[in-house]
Design a protein around this motif. Structure first.
Motif, PDB file in Angstrom:
ATOM      1  N   CYS A 199      -8.744  55.214 -61.017  1.00 45.97           N
ATOM      2  CA  CYS A 199      -8.504  55.056 -62.440  1.00 45.97           C
ATOM      3  C   CYS A 199      -9.364  56.074 -63.159  1.00 45.97           C
ATOM      4  CB  CYS A 199      -8.823  53.632 -62.912  1.00 45.97           C
ATOM      5  SG  CYS A 199     -10.548  53.167 -62.614  1.00 45.97           S
ATOM      6  N   GLY A 200      -9.117  56.235 -64.463  1.00 48.77           N
ATOM      7  CA  GLY A 200      -9.924  57.148 -65.249  1.00 48.77           C
ATOM      8  C   GLY A 200      -9.557  58.607 -65.093  1.00 48.77           C
ATOM      9  N   GLY A 201      -8.502  58.928 -64.349  1.00 49.00           N
ATOM     10  CA  GLY A 201      -8.090  60.313 -64.189  1.00 49.00           C
ATOM     11  C   GLY A 201      -8.647  60.952 -62.949  1.00 49.00           C
ATOM     12  N   GLY A 202      -7.745  61.355 -62.015  1.00 50.45           N
ATOM     13  CA  GLY A 202      -8.148  62.044 -60.807  1.00 50.45           C
ATOM     14  C   GLY A 202      -7.212  63.192 -60.508  1.00 50.45           C
ATOM     15  N   VAL A 203      -7.352  63.778 -59.369  1.00 50.23           N
ATOM     16  CA  VAL A 203      -6.467  64.879 -58.958  1.00 50.23           C
ATOM     17  C   VAL A 203      -5.974  64.583 -57.567  1.00 50.23           C
ATOM     18  CG1 VAL A 203      -7.601  66.622 -60.391  1.00 50.23           C
ATOM     19  CG2 VAL A 203      -8.455  66.191 -58.094  1.00 50.23           C
ATOM     20  N   GLN A 204      -4.796  65.187 -57.241  1.00 45.53           N
ATOM     21  CA  GLN A 204      -4.261  65.111 -55.880  1.00 45.53           C
ATOM     22  C   GLN A 204      -3.691  66.481 -55.529  1.00 45.53           C
ATOM     23  OE1 GLN A 204      -0.260  62.713 -57.462  1.00 45.53           O
ATOM     24  NE2 GLN A 204      -1.343  62.037 -55.653  1.00 45.53           N
ATOM     25  N   GLU A 205      -3.794  66.811 -54.282  1.00 41.66           N
ATOM     26  CA  GLU A 205      -3.460  68.145 -53.797  1.00 41.66           C
ATOM     27  C   GLU A 205      -2.180  68.062 -52.969  1.00 41.66           C
ATOM     28  OE1 GLU A 205      -5.384  71.624 -50.894  1.00 41.66           O
ATOM     29  OE2 GLU A 205      -6.464  69.763 -51.305  1.00 41.66           O
ATOM     30  N   CYS A 255     -10.283  53.221 -66.648  1.00 43.63           N
ATOM     31  CA  CYS A 255     -10.733  52.203 -65.681  1.00 43.63           C
ATOM     32  C   CYS A 255     -11.142  50.935 -66.409  1.00 43.63           C
ATOM     33  CB  CYS A 255     -11.924  52.715 -64.881  1.00 43.63           C
ATOM     34  SG  CYS A 255     -11.535  54.084 -63.782  1.00 43.63           S
ATOM     35  N   PRO A 256     -10.841  49.794 -65.845  1.00 44.08           N
ATOM     36  CA  PRO A 256     -11.308  48.531 -66.443  1.00 44.08           C
ATOM     37  C   PRO A 256     -12.804  48.345 -66.144  1.00 44.08           C
ATOM     38  CG  PRO A 256     -10.155  48.105 -64.405  1.00 44.08           C
ATOM     39  CD  PRO A 256     -10.015  49.592 -64.657  1.00 44.08           C
ATOM     40  N   PRO A 257     -13.495  47.500 -66.901  1.00 42.62           N
ATOM     41  CA  PRO A 257     -14.905  47.210 -66.582  1.00 42.62           C
ATOM     42  C   PRO A 257     -15.027  46.619 -65.178  1.00 42.62           C
ATOM     43  CG  PRO A 257     -14.344  46.413 -68.775  1.00 42.62           C
ATOM     44  CD  PRO A 257     -13.043  46.817 -68.123  1.00 42.62           C
ATOM     45  N   ARG A 258     -16.154  46.915 -64.537  1.00 43.69           N
ATOM     46  CA  ARG A 258     -16.369  46.427 -63.170  1.00 43.69           C
ATOM     47  C   ARG A 258     -17.858  46.103 -62.968  1.00 43.69           C
ATOM     48  NH1 ARG A 258     -15.172  52.071 -59.888  1.00 43.69           N
ATOM     49  NH2 ARG A 258     -16.687  53.375 -61.022  1.00 43.69           N
ATOM     50  N   TRP A 259     -18.075  45.309 -61.958  1.00 43.69           N
ATOM     51  CA  TRP A 259     -19.452  44.883 -61.654  1.00 43.69           C
ATOM     52  C   TRP A 259     -20.172  46.008 -60.906  1.00 43.69           C
ATOM     53  CZ3 TRP A 259     -20.900  40.931 -64.324  1.00 43.69           C
ATOM     54  CH2 TRP A 259     -20.000  39.907 -64.621  1.00 43.69           C
ATOM     55  N   GLU A 260     -21.397  46.288 -61.337  1.00 43.99           N
ATOM     56  CA  GLU A 260     -22.244  47.270 -60.659  1.00 43.99           C
ATOM     57  C   GLU A 260     -23.502  46.549 -60.185  1.00 43.99           C
ATOM     58  OE1 GLU A 260     -24.678  51.407 -61.543  1.00 43.99           O
ATOM     59  OE2 GLU A 260     -22.980  50.847 -62.803  1.00 43.99           O
ATOM     60  N   THR A 261     -23.726  46.583 -58.885  1.00 49.49           N
ATOM     61  CA  THR A 261     -24.852  45.843 -58.292  1.00 49.49           C
ATOM     62  C   THR A 261     -25.922  46.818 -57.828  1.00 49.49           C
ATOM     63  OG1 THR A 261     -23.812  45.850 -56.114  1.00 49.49           O
ATOM     64  CG2 THR A 261     -23.367  43.962 -57.542  1.00 49.49           C
ATOM     65  N   GLY A 262     -27.192  46.372 -57.978  1.00 49.74           N
ATOM     66  CA  GLY A 262     -28.325  47.152 -57.475  1.00 49.74           C
ATOM     67  C   GLY A 262     -28.686  46.732 -56.065  1.00 49.74           C
ATOM     68  N   VAL A 263     -29.729  47.351 -55.559  1.00 54.26           N
ATOM     69  CA  VAL A 263     -30.173  47.041 -54.202  1.00 54.26           C
ATOM     70  C   VAL A 263     -30.980  45.748 -54.227  1.00 54.26           C
ATOM     71  CG1 VAL A 263     -30.228  49.452 -53.506  1.00 54.26           C
ATOM     72  CG2 VAL A 263     -32.250  48.442 -54.528  1.00 54.26           C
ATOM     73  N   TRP A 264     -30.926  45.048 -53.124  1.00 53.76           N
ATOM     74  CA  TRP A 264     -31.676  43.787 -53.004  1.00 53.76           C
ATOM     75  C   TRP A 264     -33.172  44.086 -52.985  1.00 53.76           C
ATOM     76  CZ3 TRP A 264     -29.496  39.338 -53.971  1.00 53.76           C
ATOM     77  CH2 TRP A 264     -28.140  39.151 -53.711  1.00 53.76           C
ATOM     78  N   SER A 265     -33.949  43.273 -53.657  1.00 50.28           N
ATOM     79  CA  SER A 265     -35.406  43.400 -53.617  1.00 50.28           C
ATOM     80  C   SER A 265     -35.927  42.838 -52.298  1.00 50.28           C
ATOM     81  CB  SER A 265     -36.034  42.653 -54.796  1.00 50.28           C
ATOM     82  OG  SER A 265     -35.819  41.251 -54.647  1.00 50.28           O
ATOM     83  N   THR A 300     -29.909  43.443 -59.386  1.00 51.51           N
ATOM     84  CA  THR A 300     -29.314  43.530 -60.713  1.00 51.51           C
ATOM     85  C   THR A 300     -27.794  43.562 -60.591  1.00 51.51           C
ATOM     86  OG1 THR A 300     -29.475  45.941 -60.667  1.00 51.51           O
ATOM     87  CG2 THR A 300     -31.319  44.738 -61.639  1.00 51.51           C
ATOM     88  N   VAL A 301     -27.146  42.795 -61.431  1.00 47.01           N
ATOM     89  CA  VAL A 301     -25.682  42.756 -61.500  1.00 47.01           C
ATOM     90  C   VAL A 301     -25.313  42.925 -62.971  1.00 47.01           C
ATOM     91  CG1 VAL A 301     -23.592  41.461 -61.033  1.00 47.01           C
ATOM     92  CG2 VAL A 301     -25.552  41.242 -59.493  1.00 47.01           C
ATOM     93  N   ALA A 302     -24.618  44.006 -63.268  1.00 51.39           N
ATOM     94  CA  ALA A 302     -24.257  44.289 -64.661  1.00 51.39           C
ATOM     95  C   ALA A 302     -22.787  44.675 -64.737  1.00 51.39           C
ATOM     96  CB  ALA A 302     -25.131  45.409 -65.234  1.00 51.39           C
ATOM     97  N   CYS A 303     -22.176  44.323 -65.855  1.00 47.06           N
ATOM     98  CA  CYS A 303     -20.782  44.699 -66.138  1.00 47.06           C
ATOM     99  C   CYS A 303     -20.814  46.049 -66.843  1.00 47.06           C
ATOM    100  CB  CYS A 303     -20.124  43.636 -67.016  1.00 47.06           C
ATOM    101  SG  CYS A 303     -18.392  44.006 -67.402  1.00 47.06           S
ATOM    102  N   THR A 304     -20.287  47.089 -66.191  1.00 47.81           N
ATOM    103  CA  THR A 304     -20.362  48.454 -66.721  1.00 47.81           C
ATOM    104  C   THR A 304     -18.967  49.017 -66.927  1.00 47.81           C
ATOM    105  OG1 THR A 304     -20.464  49.421 -64.505  1.00 47.81           O
ATOM    106  CG2 THR A 304     -22.558  48.839 -65.556  1.00 47.81           C
ATOM    107  N   HIS A 305     -18.929  50.058 -67.742  1.00 51.23           N
ATOM    108  CA  HIS A 305     -17.663  50.717 -68.060  1.00 51.23           C
ATOM    109  C   HIS A 305     -17.947  52.189 -68.310  1.00 51.23           C
ATOM    110  CE1 HIS A 305     -13.763  51.689 -69.713  1.00 51.23           C
ATOM    111  NE2 HIS A 305     -14.308  52.045 -70.874  1.00 51.23           N
ATOM    112  N   SER A 306     -17.124  53.060 -67.704  1.00 47.86           N
ATOM    113  CA  SER A 306     -17.253  54.499 -67.887  1.00 47.86           C
ATOM    114  C   SER A 306     -16.210  54.951 -68.890  1.00 47.86           C
ATOM    115  CB  SER A 306     -17.066  55.234 -66.556  1.00 47.86           C
ATOM    116  OG  SER A 306     -17.176  56.621 -66.731  1.00 47.86           O
ATOM    117  N   PRO A 307     -16.604  55.485 -70.053  1.00 53.55           N
ATOM    118  CA  PRO A 307     -15.611  55.862 -71.082  1.00 53.55           C
ATOM    119  C   PRO A 307     -14.656  56.947 -70.622  1.00 53.55           C
ATOM    120  CG  PRO A 307     -17.844  55.758 -71.989  1.00 53.55           C
ATOM    121  CD  PRO A 307     -17.971  55.689 -70.506  1.00 53.55           C
ATOM    122  N   SER A 308     -15.125  57.951 -69.900  1.00 55.72           N
ATOM    123  CA  SER A 308     -14.266  59.052 -69.469  1.00 55.72           C
ATOM    124  C   SER A 308     -14.735  59.538 -68.126  1.00 55.72           C
ATOM    125  CB  SER A 308     -14.294  60.193 -70.499  1.00 55.72           C
ATOM    126  OG  SER A 308     -15.602  60.737 -70.595  1.00 55.72           O
TER     127      SER A 308
END
Length: 1528
Positions: free
Chosen positions: A661-667, A704-714, A728-736
């Motif tokens: 999602c968010g725009g890619g390329v294919q060859e 792309c829709p928002p998705r969960w981004e997890t950090g490393v376990w302490s 850490t578990v956060a709901c993130t979104h990439s604008p472009s």
């Protein structure tokens, strides 16, 4: 035979025959008994035929064999043994025999044995060296030499070879050494008659016995054990040295090898506690505690060898140097200090008639020489306990009258018949209760120790041992299943797991359970959330072959269920035609604790294992093998017409999009196509130059829709029991797609469920561990006491519970439950003894309570000490009335009742530092700091204390919340305030006493009340004995003057306190030491100064009278400083911060004081520096050389040759002395210098030398200082200052008169003769001791016209001043330092770490010398702070997780706390950030009541999952999720 010597064929005796004046009985000469024994075959051929009595030896070829009997009968008996050739160290003795036949006797006429096999004393010296030194008085080549022995000569070890000292000349001074000389230094072999003879360790000639590694002759090595190991230095620890190994006493064959830049040194400690130290500077032999150490220093390593045995416990340490870490390897043989020792025979079992006696074995400590319990010897497996020995005793028959045999009380040693049992059989069951058995029979032991069975009745004198016993009565292990884990998937069907443990009777996880009854550890679970799969964007047929394989591989992932995981296919085995492809297939499982993949055996995976091979086909082969090679050859020759027609490039679909999602390329996929079969072929078959260009196209351009981004376990919060891991578990979104920036959104915008931020870890039981409680209160406050604490054995389980266990479950070494405390000595105190006799012989008198000063020792017994050591203010002053017989008087007097009196004290109290509570007695003045609690007492005689009245400013005292009067008549003021200042009056009947109270810092001046009636008693109320000497107005004026008369002098004392005693140390140290020193200085100044100064009013009146000329002059400064010294010294004797010096120190009238708090003089205890204050001890070498102890002001009123300020300091380690002048560092030169004892000498002092000189004593425990003011005046008059000051005007101060003596002036030649001295010349040496000289002449006349006369004329004027003196006595040594090490020590602040360097003392030749050689110089610092980017660290915290509960007491939330770099953000170990407090990583949350008992609501945020997993029927879930489970 009296006139010659007898030569034999064996060993012969070469005797030196010397005739002397005495004659023997037979008329022969008396021979001096000094000879050397040599073998016959060692003599020259010609020497065997010299002399008339010499015989020609028998021809060996004509000798016939004789029988052994004939050979022995030809010899006389052996003679007695001669004296030993040495008295110690091993010598030789011989015995001779004579041949009785006229023919030659076979054998030897001399034999040897060793003797004096005891060690020589240490000062005896080497035997070979003594023989060399005996030639020192004999000229060699015309010169005398000092000869040194040449040891271990490999060619001729028994020749006396010596080396001349200095020249290196080696000479053989004698062909043979004396008998008993060792052949080699490290061997027992000795030289006898010039031949090296073998000597065993049993000191027998010819013996081959040798010592084992333990030093036991002919031993088997069982008395010691081999110890080997290695050590690696840790430069990053911040230490400058570390201990490598402690080698115990009597160890042998020690070898250590250090590889690296560090340096070895050795410390020793004897069994008596005597310590030693050895610096290993260069290669060679060293000696420490009667032990020789061989040290070798190479370029890259150091080697230390010690043959031993060690004379003490040796501690090998390493000094850190800059560079890489060093490695030390060591090996040695350690003695087994606890050995079995056989005892003597016990007493006989009977008194007559034949009995037995046995020996036993006891455990013996070789170090202490004492018998210890047997457990010490059982610790060493090498120790084998000796078997008892048996022997008969008291075999004489018993007397017939006895009728019986008396049995002694030692039957346990008598081998009577006894029960003997076999070992127990194995238990019938492993748990749940079983039975084991053994056989028991009666046996007896004979004289040889052989045991044989006998009849049972012989053993019935003792009960028979049991043959059956229960065993394994504990319960059998059982399976215990833990709770189920969450489902392994978040949608659809998955698996869940649980832990099943085998728990034994102790509650521990162990084996032994029946595997067939084990509950299952996994089961299927269903998550009622549909799973969504993205739609395919590109047709499958458009994807290349490798992409199809990738899709197949992605469908098989590793899970927590053992699964077959196939690997990628290998290339086809053939390039054309049919071939085979291979791949690896493994059975793998995902470990949930560590999130790692583990390989398992194939039988652990269920189902059919996927194929590991498959057929493959790439392109058809054209023709036979040879034809194929021909085609290749044509291709190389560049002839491709047929190939071009058969193969060509074509596009075949596109690759998968690079982004979902968010725009890619294919060859576009380009393949080499076979035109006939339309199948893909190898790309090498197509012409590369004709390959079409690369084509790209956009794909998946939707955002792309928002998705969960997890950090490393302490890391886990606990190493065992049960801990938590967070992420850490956060709901993130990439604008472009072009931006790497991501935005954090609310959790509701991401697809649920949210990944868990917390999971349990290390869920296994902790091993049993000791849990130590806090120490209890000490049993004593001083003089040595004990304190106890409770130590329990506990175990923490995986469910978080803690179980208390018996002590046997924990490690064998339990923490101490008792320790010593309050080790400081108890201060001396007054102890009352008895009342003194009555003061009168008749009538009414008084008695005083006598008191002595006593100190409590370590044995808790009191010892009487000097009264000066006890505080005078605390001495009991109780007085009581006594009445004896009536006095006989002619006239009967009327009995008059005595009036009450008040026992007042005329004192002035000045509070010197803050204190909690102070007590005073009326009659004086007090200058106190605010917020001090005060108790004012009014001691009376013949008056009840309860009737005492108190007035303030002449008016009755009114009680306030902070001011009260007790039933005993005391007045108490809590936290003194400025308003409490005033005049307090105690009234007891007709007696009254005043007390003036002032607050320091307050500007208030006290005055007499306006109405005299309220202040003064009327004449009728006044005491009868008090004369009315003044009117009321006059008395008001006198009282007004007396109220404030001491204000000025008290203010001057307080100003002097701020300028001198509390002066800060100059900033001469680095920042790290300065911080530490400042803290120590504040603590020391707080404790070293007295709490309160107490002065007698008459003393202050005398000072005020002497200062009538004003307070601003130098004399006033001198008197105030003198008064402060007196008061400080007097109170120091009563203060806890003073201490008396050792007995060997000079003592003054009141004893010197050490300005250092709470330090006890213990020979081995570390203590901070202390400076001895000698207030009245002033020594003057001559009238021109002044010596003053620091702490006393010095006033010079005329020119003197020198002034020496002595500074005596004590401490452990020994403190170093530095001086400052007026708060600045003192620079030394040829006129102002530091002596070797730390004293300061000023030559020819002048006005430029005036100032405040401060002596600073410093060691690593802190520092202290003491000052002296030096003042030089030009007055010629007699202004001598009395008291503790030092004034020099040519003579010491004369006795003080009421009027100053007049000054006699002189003019011209009428002036008296006197000595005149010139300035001292520069010192002849800068260090190590030099000489200064000056010109001394006799002169007369005034300063305007002085003339020099003969020196003899000044003889009567006094001793002639010295014209030479030593100077610069300090040793020629200086502190040297290595370069600063890297800045990688512990972080101590933001961007701050520590770096180290080695500081050592060296002489002018750059050789290391002991540190005491530089003790008079300021030691450079070995530690400093440094700036490093590596310490630019900070605590970084993450966001708090959602609370685990919405109410109740179980909710908590956590966050991630890491130590990270400020700039890079890289995480480092947490101990680098410990200089700042660590933020909390978890906290309680939603600690609210869950409502009324009948209210139905959810108390946890997991209720939605509980409802989806259909867990509501379970009570524990239904109670927490009442609202969610209500509708199910």
């Amino acid at each position: 035979m009296t006139g010659g010597c007898l030569w034999t064929t064996g060993l012969v005796l070469l005797a030196v025959c010397v005739k002397i004046g005495l004659r023997a009985d037979d008329g022969g000469a008396v021979f001096i008994r000094e000879f050397t024994l040599i073998r016959r075959d060692h003599l020259p051929e010609d020497s065997l035929h010299e002399g008339p009595s010499s015989q020609k030896p028998e021809d060996p070829s004509s000798r016939t064999a004789r029988s052994e009997e004939d050979r022995d009968t030809l010899w006389d008996a052996w003679g007695s043994w001669s004296e030993c050739s040495r008295t110690c160290g091993g010598g030789a003795s011989y015995s001779l025999r004579r041949c009785l036949s006229s023919k030659t006797c076979e054998g030897q006429n001399i034999k040897y044995r060793t003797c004096s096999n005891v060690d020589c004393p240490p000062d005896a010296g080497d035997f070979r060296a003594q023989q060399c030194s005996a030639h020192a008085d004999v000229r060699y080549q015309g010169q005398y030499h000092e000869w040194l022995p040449v040891d271990n000569d490999p060619d001729n070890p028994c020749a006396l070879k010596c080396k001349a000292k200095g020249s290196g000349l080696v000479v053989e001074l004698a062909p043979k050494v004396l008998d008993g000389t060792r052949c080699y230094t490290e061997s027992l072999d000795m030289c006898i008659s010039g031949v090296c003879q073998i000597v065993g360790c049993d000191h027998e000639l010819g013996s081959t016995a040798k010592e084992d590694n333990c030093g036991v002759c002919n031993g088997d090595g069982s008395s010691c054990r081999l110890v080997r190991g290695h050590y690696k230095s840790q430069h990053s620890s911040g230490k400058t040295e570390d201990t490598v190994v402690v080698i115990p006493y009597k160890s042998r064959h020690v070898r250590l090898v250090l590889k690296g830049p560090d340096h070895l040194y050795v410390e020793s400690k004897t069994l008596q506690g005597v310590k030693g130290e050895l610096e290993l500077d260069s290669s060679g032999q060293y000696h420490l505690e009667n032990t020789t150490l061989d040290y070798q220093k190479l370029s890259d390593k150091e080697v230390l060898r010690i043959t031993g045995p060690l004379g003490a416990d040796f501690t090998v340490k390493v000094q850190y140097a800059s560079g890489a870490d060093s490695v030390v390897q060591f090996i040695y043989y350690q003695p087994i200090v606890h050995r079995w020792r056989e005892t003597d025979f016990f007493p006989c079992s009977v008194t007559c008639g034949g009995g037995y006696q046995l020996t036993s074995a006891e455990c013996f400590d070789l170090r202490s020489g004492r018998v210890v319990v047997d457990q010490y010897c059982h610790y060493y497996p090498e120790n084998i306990k000796p078997k008892p020995k048996l022997q008969e005793c008291n075999m004489e028959p018993c007397l017939a009258s006895d009728g019986y045999k008396q049995i002694m009380p030692y039957d346990l040693y008598h081998p009577l018949p006894r029960w003997e049992s076999s070992p127990w059989t194995a238990c019938s069951t492993s748990c749940g209760g079983g039975i084991q058995s053994r056989s028991v029979s009666c046996v007896e032991e004979d004289m040889q120790g052989i045991i044989t069975p006998t009849e049972e009745w012989k053993c019935l004198y003792s009960p028979k041992s049991a043959i059956l016993q229960p065993c394994n009565t504990f319960d059998c292990p059982t399976w215990l299943a833990q709770e189920w884990s969450p489902c392994t998937v978040t949608c659809g069907q998955g698996l869940r797991y649980r832990v099943v443990l085998c728990i034994d009777h102790r509650g521990l996880h162990a084996g032994g359970c029946n595997p067939t009854t084990k509950p299952h550890i996994k089961e299927e679970c269903l998550v009622t959330v549909p799973c969504y799969k993205p739609a395919e964007k590109v047709p499958v047929e458009a994807k290349p072959l490798w992409h199809k394989q990738a899709i197949e591989l992605e469908e098989v992932i590793v899970t927590e269920e053992p699964t077959f995981i196939p690997g990628p296919w290998q290339p086809c085995s053939r390039t054309c035609g049919a071939g085979i492809q291979q791949r690896a297939v493994k059975c793998q499982v995902l470990l949930s604790f560590s999130q790692t993949v583990a390989d398992l055996p194939d039988d652990e995976c269920e189902g059919v294992k996927p194929a590991t091979s498959q057929p493959c086909y790439r392109t058809p082969c054209s023709g036979v093998e040879g034809q194929g090679r021909a085609d290749e050859q044509e291709e190389e020759e560049g002839n491709p017409p047929q190939r071009e027609e058969l193969h060509d490039w074509e596009y075949e679909g596109f690759t998968e999009c690079s982004e979902s999602c968010g725009g890619g390329v294919q060859e576009a996929v380009v393949i080499c196509l076979n035109k006939q079969t339309r199948e893909a072929a190898d790309q090498s078959l197509c012409v590369s130059s004709r390959r079409p260009p690369q084509l790209l196209q956009d794909c998946n351009t939707q955002p792309c829709p928002p998705r969960w981004e997890t950090g490393v376990w302490s890391s886990c919060s606990a190493t065992c029991g049960v801990g938590l891991m967070t992420r850490t578990v956060a709901c993130t979104h990439s604008p472009s797609r072009d931006s790497n920036h991501t935005e954090t959104l609310r959790d509701e915008e991401c697809r649920m469920p949210k990944p868990s931020p917390v999971q349990a870890c290390n869920r296994f039981d902790c091993p049993p561990m000791w849990d130590s409680r806090d120490w209890g209160k000490c049993s004593r406050s001083c003089g040595g006491g004990t304190q106890r604490r409770e130590v329990l054995c506990k175990q923490r389980f995986s469910d978080g519970s803690v179980l208390e266990l018996p002590d046997t479950f924990c490690p064998s070494k339990s923490p101490a439950t008792q320790q010593s405390c309050a080790k400081q000595e108890c201060p001396p105190q007054w102890v009352t003894t008895d009342w003194s006799p009555c003061s009168v012989t008749c009538g009414d008198g008084i008695q005083r309570l006598q008191a002595v000063c006593k100190r409590q020792g370590e044995d808790e017994q009191y010892q009487i000490v000097a009264p000066e050591t006890c505080a005078p203010a605390l001495k009991p002053t109780s007085i009581r009335a006594c009445s004896l017989r009536p006095c006989e008087k002619n006239i009967k007097l009327e009995v008059i009742k005595p009036d009450p009196t008040i026992l007042a004290q005329r004192k002035v109290y000045i509070q010197w530092r803050k204190g909690k509570k102070l007590q005073f007695v009326v009659g004086g003045y007090a200058y106190l700091l605010p917020w001090t609690s005060v108790v004012l007492r009014c001691p009376t005689r013949r008056f009840r204390k309860g009737h005492i009245q108190w007035l303030k400013e002449g008016r009755p005292l009114v009680s306030l919340p902070h001011l009260s009067i007790t039933s005993q008549g005391y007045m108490k003021i809590q936290q003194l305030r400025p308003s409490d200042a005033g005049i307090y009056t105690c009234v007891a009947g007709q007696a009254q006493e005043n007390f003036v109270l002032k607050v320091i810092g307050s500007k208030q001046k006290l005055s007499v009340p306006e109405t005299g009636e309220s202040w003064l008693l009327s004449d009728g109320q006044r005491k009868a004995s008090q004369p009315d000497v003044a009117s009321t107005g006059e008395r008001f004026w006198e009282l007004h003057i007396s109220l404030n008369q001491y204000d000025n002098i008290v203010q001057r004392l307080l100003d002097l306190k701020g300028s001198i005693l509390d002066e800060k140390e100059p900033d001469l140290t680095d920042s790290n030491e300065k911080n530490r020193s400042t803290m120590e200085d504040e603590e020391t100044s707080e404790l070293s100064s007295p709490l309160m100064l107490i002065a007698d009013t008459h003393r202050l009146d005398e000072i005020i009278h002497n200062l009538s000329e004003g307070f601003g002059g130098p004399r006033g400064e001198q008197l105030i400083a003198q008064l402060l010294t007196e008061l400080t010294m007097t109170q120091g004797e009563n203060n806890e911060s003073t201490l008396h010096p050792p007995e060997k120190a000079e003592s003054s009238t009141q004893g010197p004081l050490l300005y250092k708090p709470n330090i006890k003089t213990h020979p081995t205890r570390l203590r901070g520096p202390m400076i001895i204050h000698r207030p009245r001890k002033v020594g003057v070498v001559s009238s021109s050389e002044v010596v003053v102890h620091v702490g006393m002001p010095v006033l010079l009123q005329r020119q003197v040759a020198s002034v020496e300020l002595k500074c005596e300091a004590l401490g452990n380690p020994k403190p170093t002395i530095t001086w400052t002048k007026s708060g600045k560092e003192l620079h030394y030169n040829s006129r102002v210098g530091l002596l070797s004892d730390g004293s300061l000498r000023i030559l020819s002092p002048s006005k430029v030398d005036e100032g405040l000189y401060t002596c600073i004593a410093r060691n690593r425990l802190g520092f202290t200082s003491l000052s002296s003011q030096l003042q030089i005046t030009g007055d010629k008059g007699s202004s001598c200052v009395q008291g503790n000051s030092m004034a020099v005007d040519g003579l010491l101060c004369p006795e003080k008169n009421n009027t100053s003596p007049s000054v006699e002036l002189c003019h011209g030649q009428a002036c008296p003769l006197r000595w005149r001295v010139a300035p001292w010349s520069p010192c002849s040496a800068s260090c190590g001791g030099g000489i200064q000289s000056r010109r001394v002449s006799c002169v007369r006349g005034s300063e305007e016209g002085v003339s020099e006369v003969e020196s003899q004329r000044c003889v009567g004027t006094g001793r002639r001043p010295s014209d030479t003196r030593p100077c610069n006595l300090q040793p020629c040594a200086r502190w040297a330092t290595t370069p600063w090490g890297p800045c990688h020590g512990h972080c101590v602040g933001p961007s701050l770490a520590t770096q180290h360097r080695h500081v050592y003392c060296q002489d002018t030749k750059a050789s290391k010398v002991p540190h005491r050689m530089c003790s008079g110089l300021q030691r450079p610092s070995s530690l400093k702070n440094c700036s490093t980017e590596a310490c630019a660290l900070q605590w970084r915290v993450g966001p708090w997780t959602q609370c685990t509960a919405t109410c109740g007491r179980h909710g908590f939330q956590s966050r991630q706390v890491t130590c990270a770099h400020r700039r890079t953000g890289k995480a480092v170990r947490e101990h680098h950030c410990t200089w700042r407090p660590r933020p909390p990583s978890w906290q309680r949350c939603n600690v609210l009541s869950c409502g009324r008992a009948g209210e139905c609501r959810d108390s946890t945020r997991y209720c939605e999952k509980v409802r989806q997993l259909e867990l509501c029927p379970l009570p524990q879930f239904k109670s927490r999720c009442c609202q969610s489970c209500r509708d199910t």
